[in-house]
Design an enzyme around this catalytic site. Structure first.
Site, PDB file in Angstrom:
ATOM      1  N   ARG A 173      29.537 -15.828  -1.025  1.00  0.00           N
ATOM      2  CA  ARG A 173      28.087 -15.944  -0.936  1.00  0.00           C
ATOM      3  C   ARG A 173      27.742 -16.408   0.466  1.00  0.00           C
ATOM      4  NH1 ARG A 173      28.360 -13.416  -4.898  1.00  0.00           N
ATOM      5  NH2 ARG A 173      27.326 -13.713  -6.931  1.00  0.00           N
TER       6      ARG A 173
ATOM      7  N   GLU B  72      11.983  -5.386  -2.715  1.00  0.00           N
ATOM      8  CA  GLU B  72      11.178  -4.191  -2.939  1.00  0.00           C
ATOM      9  C   GLU B  72      11.769  -3.066  -2.108  1.00  0.00           C
ATOM     10  OE1 GLU B  72       7.795  -5.271   0.443  1.00  0.00           O
ATOM     11  OE2 GLU B  72       7.371  -5.671  -1.679  1.00  0.00           O
TER      12      GLU B  72
ATOM     13  N   HIS C 172      26.929  -5.912   0.926  1.00  0.00           N
ATOM     14  CA  HIS C 172      27.453  -6.440  -0.342  1.00  0.00           C
ATOM     15  C   HIS C 172      28.051  -5.317  -1.201  1.00  0.00           C
ATOM     16  CE1 HIS C 172      26.937 -10.054  -3.280  1.00  0.00           C
ATOM     17  NE2 HIS C 172      28.080  -9.429  -3.484  1.00  0.00           N
TER      18      HIS C 172
END
Length: 324
Positions: free
Chosen positions: A235, A267, A289
């Site tokens: 993370r 969004e 990621h």
């Protein structure tokens, strides 16, 4: 009939694979985090990366909270009432371990720069005419990888690193669970600084908790060798953003591969992954990621989630339970 809510973008990406692996009839509702509130009272199972107290209060039939990933940092575990199971999934360790090895090679040999140069006809190699040959590359053999977080991912990386004749130093919360492993050094959290000092490649693969937020700050980054690379697949918030940017921009360390970020899309459209301009730094390998996004991961997670849904339907204990 059992009703299952699949909530959020990541969980929804597993929907088709979960359906293929289900062996019992059930009704599946797919929604975003805002839209699921209208259906919560109907649901027996929530497959979600996010769980709030408000969601729990609305889910009066809830029997299982099934995280579709390993991380539980967005699950309010304290809000889960007695009698409701919490489970997570793994299956991403092989894909992430392969990414880590690839990232070490890409950083060490500067593949991104060489590719861009050669596309423009610029031979930045010993084959160039009228220019001195570049410095030779370092080999992985004989180098040390320090692994902060020697769980499933760390162990999968260690196995592959040993195949490259690397030395493995690792930190694990419970050292006794890995006594006997083929590592050059294994210690508890108090050994973190020692492992950082030894490392030519420093892998962050520990879970994100309140205790690990900011765990790698200026002081610990300052312990790294100037020739060392940092790789974060855990993370982003485990590593202080400002401190990391500064050591990379000032070349106090050689570079970094970052697959986890300080900002994520909320969004459609472009979303800068951090407040600092990491994208301007030539010594940073940036990926969105995706280190664990493999066919093996999807298959393993979908099978386990489908099996846990079956177990809830039949009144059996789910797999991979997490204490709440």
């Amino acid at each position: 009939m059992l009703k299952v809510g699949i909530v959020g973008t990541f969980a929804a990406s597993l929907e088709d694979a979960i359906r293929r692996n289900l062996t019992i009839p059930c009704e599946i509702v797919v929604s975003d985090e805002a839209g699921i509130f209208a259906r919560l009272a109907e649901l027996d199972v929530l497959v979600t990366m996010v769980l709030t107290g408000e969601m729990v209060r609305g889910a009066t039939r809830l029997k299982l909270v099934q995280a579709p990933g390993a991380g539980l940092d967005r699950i309010d575990r304290a809000a889960i009432p007695s009698g409701v199971w919490l489970a997570n999934v793994y299956g991403h360790e092989n894909g992430i371990a392969e990414y880590v090895i690839g990232a070490m090679l890409a950083l060490t040999r500067d593949f991104v720069r060489l590719d861009a140069a050669l596309r423009n006809g610029d031979w930045q190699s010993q084959w160039a005419i009228g220019a001195a040959p570049p410095p030779v590359w370092h080999e992985l053999a004989g180098k040390t990888i320090g692994i902060l977080g020697y769980g499933r991912i760390g162990q999968a990386v260690a196995r592959r690193a040993r195949a490259f004749d690397m030395n493995v130093c690792a930190v694990r919360q419970n050292v006794r669970r890995s006594i006997g492993d083929d590592v050059a050094f294994l210690g508890g959290p108090k050994s973190t600084d020692e492992v950082i000092r030894r490392s030519d490649y420093l892998l962050i693969s520990m879970p994100a908790t309140r205790d690990t937020a900011g765990f790698i700050g200026r002081r610990r980054l300052g312990l790294m060798k100037s020739t060392a690379f940092l790789i974060n697949v855990a993370r982003a918030e485990i590593v202080d953003e400002d401190a990391l940017y500064e050591v990379l921009a000032e070349r106090w360390i050689a570079g970094a591969a970052l697959d986890v970020w300080y900002r994520y899309p909320r969004e459609a459209g472009r979303t800068p992954p951090a407040g600092r301009p990491f994208h301007e730094l030539p010594n940073v390998l940036m990926t969105p990621h995706v280190s664990g996004w493999t066919d093996g991961m999807l298959d393993a997670r979908a099978k386990l989630i489908a099996e846990n849904i079956r177990r809830i339907a039949l009144g059996e204990t789910p797999f991979n339970l997490v204490e709440v």
